[in-house]
Design a protein around this motif. Structure first.
Motif, PDB file in Angstrom:
ATOM      1  N   HIS A  14      11.930  77.599  28.024  1.00 24.50           N
ATOM      2  CA  HIS A  14      10.561  77.773  27.529  1.00 24.50           C
ATOM      3  C   HIS A  14      10.613  78.431  26.162  1.00 24.50           C
ATOM      4  CE1 HIS A  14       6.478  77.694  29.662  1.00 24.50           C
ATOM      5  NE2 HIS A  14       6.193  77.817  28.369  1.00 24.50           N
ATOM      6  N   GLY A  15       9.688  78.074  25.301  1.00 23.19           N
ATOM      7  CA  GLY A  15       9.581  78.715  23.998  1.00 23.19           C
ATOM      8  C   GLY A  15       8.751  79.983  24.084  1.00 23.19           C
ATOM      9  N   ALA A  16       9.234  81.070  23.477  1.00 23.42           N
ATOM     10  CA  ALA A  16       8.497  82.335  23.499  1.00 23.42           C
ATOM     11  C   ALA A  16       7.154  82.204  22.797  1.00 23.42           C
ATOM     12  CB  ALA A  16       9.333  83.436  22.849  1.00 23.42           C
ATOM     13  N   ASP A  17       7.066  81.275  21.848  1.00 27.35           N
ATOM     14  CA  ASP A  17       5.833  81.131  21.088  1.00 27.35           C
ATOM     15  C   ASP A  17       5.051  79.883  21.481  1.00 27.35           C
ATOM     16  OD1 ASP A  17       7.659  79.307  20.085  1.00 27.35           O
ATOM     17  OD2 ASP A  17       7.266  79.752  17.965  1.00 27.35           O
ATOM     18  N   ASP A  18       5.276  79.375  22.675  1.00 28.77           N
ATOM     19  CA  ASP A  18       4.527  78.217  23.165  1.00 28.77           C
ATOM     20  C   ASP A  18       3.042  78.577  23.198  1.00 28.77           C
ATOM     21  OD1 ASP A  18       3.308  76.179  24.765  1.00 28.77           O
ATOM     22  OD2 ASP A  18       5.228  75.777  25.745  1.00 28.77           O
ATOM     23  N   ALA A  19       2.255  77.885  22.397  1.00 26.18           N
ATOM     24  CA  ALA A  19       0.832  78.203  22.283  1.00 26.18           C
ATOM     25  C   ALA A  19      -0.025  77.412  23.259  1.00 26.18           C
ATOM     26  CB  ALA A  19       0.360  77.929  20.851  1.00 26.18           C
ATOM     27  N   VAL A  58      14.859  81.498  27.233  1.00 21.35           N
ATOM     28  CA  VAL A  58      13.647  81.665  26.436  1.00 21.35           C
ATOM     29  C   VAL A  58      14.031  81.529  24.969  1.00 21.35           C
ATOM     30  CG1 VAL A  58      11.771  83.203  25.789  1.00 21.35           C
ATOM     31  CG2 VAL A  58      12.547  83.126  28.165  1.00 21.35           C
ATOM     32  N   LEU A  59      13.479  80.532  24.319  1.00 20.53           N
ATOM     33  CA  LEU A  59      13.784  80.269  22.914  1.00 20.53           C
ATOM     34  C   LEU A  59      12.835  81.069  22.033  1.00 20.53           C
ATOM     35  CD1 LEU A  59      14.011  76.366  23.174  1.00 20.53           C
ATOM     36  CD2 LEU A  59      15.812  78.060  23.604  1.00 20.53           C
ATOM     37  N   GLN A  60      13.353  81.646  20.965  1.00 22.12           N
ATOM     38  CA  GLN A  60      12.494  82.399  20.055  1.00 22.12           C
ATOM     39  C   GLN A  60      11.403  81.506  19.489  1.00 22.12           C
ATOM     40  OE1 GLN A  60      14.331  85.195  17.280  1.00 22.12           O
ATOM     41  NE2 GLN A  60      13.030  84.391  15.652  1.00 22.12           N
ATOM     42  N   HIS A  61      11.764  80.249  19.174  1.00 19.15           N
ATOM     43  CA  HIS A  61      10.786  79.299  18.649  1.00 19.15           C
ATOM     44  C   HIS A  61      10.909  78.002  19.441  1.00 19.15           C
ATOM     45  CE1 HIS A  61       8.172  77.078  16.051  1.00 19.15           C
ATOM     46  NE2 HIS A  61       9.123  76.267  15.650  1.00 19.15           N
ATOM     47  N   GLY A  62       9.871  77.652  20.163  1.00 17.72           N
ATOM     48  CA  GLY A  62       9.888  76.426  20.953  1.00 17.72           C
ATOM     49  C   GLY A  62       8.488  75.914  21.151  1.00 17.72           C
ATOM     50  N   GLY A 121      21.546  69.291  18.451  1.00 17.37           N
ATOM     51  CA  GLY A 121      22.060  70.428  17.696  1.00 17.37           C
ATOM     52  C   GLY A 121      21.034  71.478  17.357  1.00 17.37           C
ATOM     53  N   SER A 122      19.754  71.216  17.641  1.00 14.15           N
ATOM     54  CA  SER A 122      18.711  72.198  17.342  1.00 14.15           C
ATOM     55  C   SER A 122      18.636  73.232  18.454  1.00 14.15           C
ATOM     56  CB  SER A 122      17.360  71.502  17.188  1.00 14.15           C
ATOM     57  OG  SER A 122      16.906  71.025  18.461  1.00 14.15           O
ATOM     58  N   ALA A 123      17.908  74.314  18.200  1.00 15.43           N
ATOM     59  CA  ALA A 123      17.736  75.353  19.218  1.00 15.43           C
ATOM     60  C   ALA A 123      17.003  74.813  20.435  1.00 15.43           C
ATOM     61  CB  ALA A 123      16.975  76.536  18.624  1.00 15.43           C
ATOM     62  N   GLN A 124      16.154  73.798  20.224  1.00 17.00           N
ATOM     63  CA  GLN A 124      15.385  73.240  21.338  1.00 17.00           C
ATOM     64  C   GLN A 124      16.171  72.211  22.156  1.00 17.00           C
ATOM     65  OE1 GLN A 124      13.836  73.225  18.066  1.00 17.00           O
ATOM     66  NE2 GLN A 124      13.086  75.267  18.577  1.00 17.00           N
ATOM     67  N   ASP A 125      17.372  71.853  21.739  1.00 16.02           N
ATOM     68  CA  ASP A 125      18.180  70.893  22.497  1.00 16.02           C
ATOM     69  C   ASP A 125      18.862  71.630  23.650  1.00 16.02           C
ATOM     70  OD1 ASP A 125      19.704  68.858  23.501  1.00 16.02           O
ATOM     71  OD2 ASP A 125      20.932  68.570  21.705  1.00 16.02           O
ATOM     72  N   TRP A 126      18.207  71.602  24.798  1.00 17.17           N
ATOM     73  CA  TRP A 126      18.674  72.344  25.968  1.00 17.17           C
ATOM     74  C   TRP A 126      19.724  71.576  26.765  1.00 17.17           C
ATOM     75  CZ3 TRP A 126      17.485  69.013  29.836  1.00 17.17           C
ATOM     76  CH2 TRP A 126      16.404  68.143  29.609  1.00 17.17           C
ATOM     77  N   ARG A 127      20.039  70.359  26.363  1.00 13.18           N
ATOM     78  CA  ARG A 127      20.926  69.524  27.171  1.00 13.18           C
ATOM     79  C   ARG A 127      22.325  70.106  27.371  1.00 13.18           C
ATOM     80  NH1 ARG A 127      19.760  63.982  24.087  1.00 13.18           N
ATOM     81  NH2 ARG A 127      19.654  65.511  22.397  1.00 13.18           N
ATOM     82  N   PRO A 128      22.982  70.651  26.344  1.00 13.10           N
ATOM     83  CA  PRO A 128      24.306  71.230  26.601  1.00 13.10           C
ATOM     84  C   PRO A 128      24.267  72.367  27.609  1.00 13.10           C
ATOM     85  CG  PRO A 128      23.990  70.857  24.256  1.00 13.10           C
ATOM     86  CD  PRO A 128      22.656  70.640  24.899  1.00 13.10           C
ATOM     87  N   LEU A 129      23.236  73.223  27.515  1.00 14.40           N
ATOM     88  CA  LEU A 129      23.097  74.320  28.476  1.00 14.40           C
ATOM     89  C   LEU A 129      22.861  73.782  29.875  1.00 14.40           C
ATOM     90  CD1 LEU A 129      20.743  76.618  26.361  1.00 14.40           C
ATOM     91  CD2 LEU A 129      23.139  77.087  26.905  1.00 14.40           C
ATOM     92  N   CYS A 130      22.013  72.772  29.970  1.00 16.06           N
ATOM     93  CA  CYS A 130      21.699  72.201  31.277  1.00 16.06           C
ATOM     94  C   CYS A 130      22.910  71.493  31.867  1.00 16.06           C
ATOM     95  CB  CYS A 130      20.528  71.230  31.140  1.00 16.06           C
ATOM     96  SG  CYS A 130      19.894  70.612  32.717  1.00 16.06           S
ATOM     97  N   GLN A 131      23.640  70.767  31.026  1.00 13.69           N
ATOM     98  CA  GLN A 131      24.816  70.060  31.535  1.00 13.69           C
ATOM     99  C   GLN A 131      25.845  71.048  32.087  1.00 13.69           C
ATOM    100  OE1 GLN A 131      26.737  67.452  28.707  1.00 13.69           O
ATOM    101  NE2 GLN A 131      28.157  66.648  30.223  1.00 13.69           N
TER     102      GLN A 131
END
Length: 280
Positions: free
Chosen positions: A216-221, A246-250, A260-270
């Motif tokens: 989840h993004g910390a700044d999800d509006a 929790v991403l600082q910006h998402g 390769g971006s901070a929002q690319d959660w796939r490596p963490l999930c894999q």
């Protein structure tokens, strides 16, 4: 969202669509496409194998289904050795709870009951969702049953409990910190407090809830990060294994993010999936 690569387009063109019920679905209000919940199978079935599987639930505020949160995610699952499916569940304002959770429960049962045909391990079936699809995922991992062993329908005999859950910027609560539009589409304009609490998933975690992965993004509006935090606290309180990022910006709706971006959660999930023997 960047255009889909050619190999993803080819995979999506080879998809197969399965109706979740052979006849009229429970609570159906007609026979139009929007009245027929389906599973789209991405990639070939491999009978004789025993792969893990994941059912993907796109978001869309319970009033639509975001394509970019469906097929491409199932194709990514295929790329890491996991059988991918996309759930088309019924939507508001035409439908309300419990129709949607009924569709999700049936999807898990359908894959489990047909595991041999799909080449899937019936004990390694996960569910993943985004936003409102994340709420549907949260209800799937908290509101399930073991099936009806006396049923004449083989699908109804098996459990609807997923073995893992992955929730990406999910709606969790139907209370003040949730998403008003999703609540109205799911429960109608004037739900009772009892109805709201019954589908606020932070209240429904139990000792039988499967392990979960959250981003989840910390700044999800749109859907406040407190939704994932509340669910994580509930999981921790029941000693359910989970991983929360929790991403600082998402900003809401980043889907899989740019590679390769901070929002690319796939490596963490894999990496998390591997700890649960899902995927290559």
């Amino acid at each position: 969202m960047a255009p889909l690569p050619d190999e993803l387009i080819e995979s999506l063109q080879g998809e197969r669509i399965h109706r979740l019920w052979e006849g009229v679905a429970p609570r159906a209000l007609g026979s139009a496409p929007e009245d027929i919940p389906t599973l789209t199978e991405v990639g070939p079935s491999k009978p004789g194998e025993s792969r893990a599987a994941f059912i993907v639930c796109p978001g869309g505020g319970y009033s639509g289904l975001a394509d970019y949160e469906g097929g491409p995610v199932a194709v990514w699952m295929e790329s890491i050795g996991i059988k991918g499916f996309v759930l088309k569940y019924r939507l508001g304002p035409r439908y309300h709870h419990p129709t949607m959770i009924g569709d999700a429960n049936r999807a898990v049962r359908y894959v489990r009951a047909n595991a041999a045909t799909f080449g899937v391990d019936p004990h390694r079936i996960g569910i993943l969702g985004f936003s409102a699809g994340g709420h549907l995922t949260s209800t799937a991992v908290t509101l399930f049953d073991e099936g009806n062993p006396t049923s004449l329908n083989p699908v109804d005999k098996v459990s609807s409990r997923p073995d893992l859950g992955a929730l990406i910027y999910p709606v969790i609560s139907m209370g003040p910190l949730g998403h008003g539009g999703s609540r109205e589409m799911l429960l109608g304009k004037n739900p009772t407090q009892q109805m709201i609490e019954s589908v606020s998933s932070e209240r429904n975690v139990s000792l039988l809830t499967p392990p979960c992965f959250l981003v989840h993004g910390a700044d999800d509006a749109v859907v406040p990060v407190e939704n994932s935090l509340m669910f994580g606290i509930a999981l921790a309180g029941h000693k359910i294994p989970f991983e929360l990022h929790v991403l600082q910006h998402g900003p809401h709706g980043f889907a899989m993010g740019q590679p390769g971006s901070a929002q690319d959660w796939r490596p963490l999930c894999q990496a998390w999936l591997k700890t649960h023997t899902f995927g290559a």
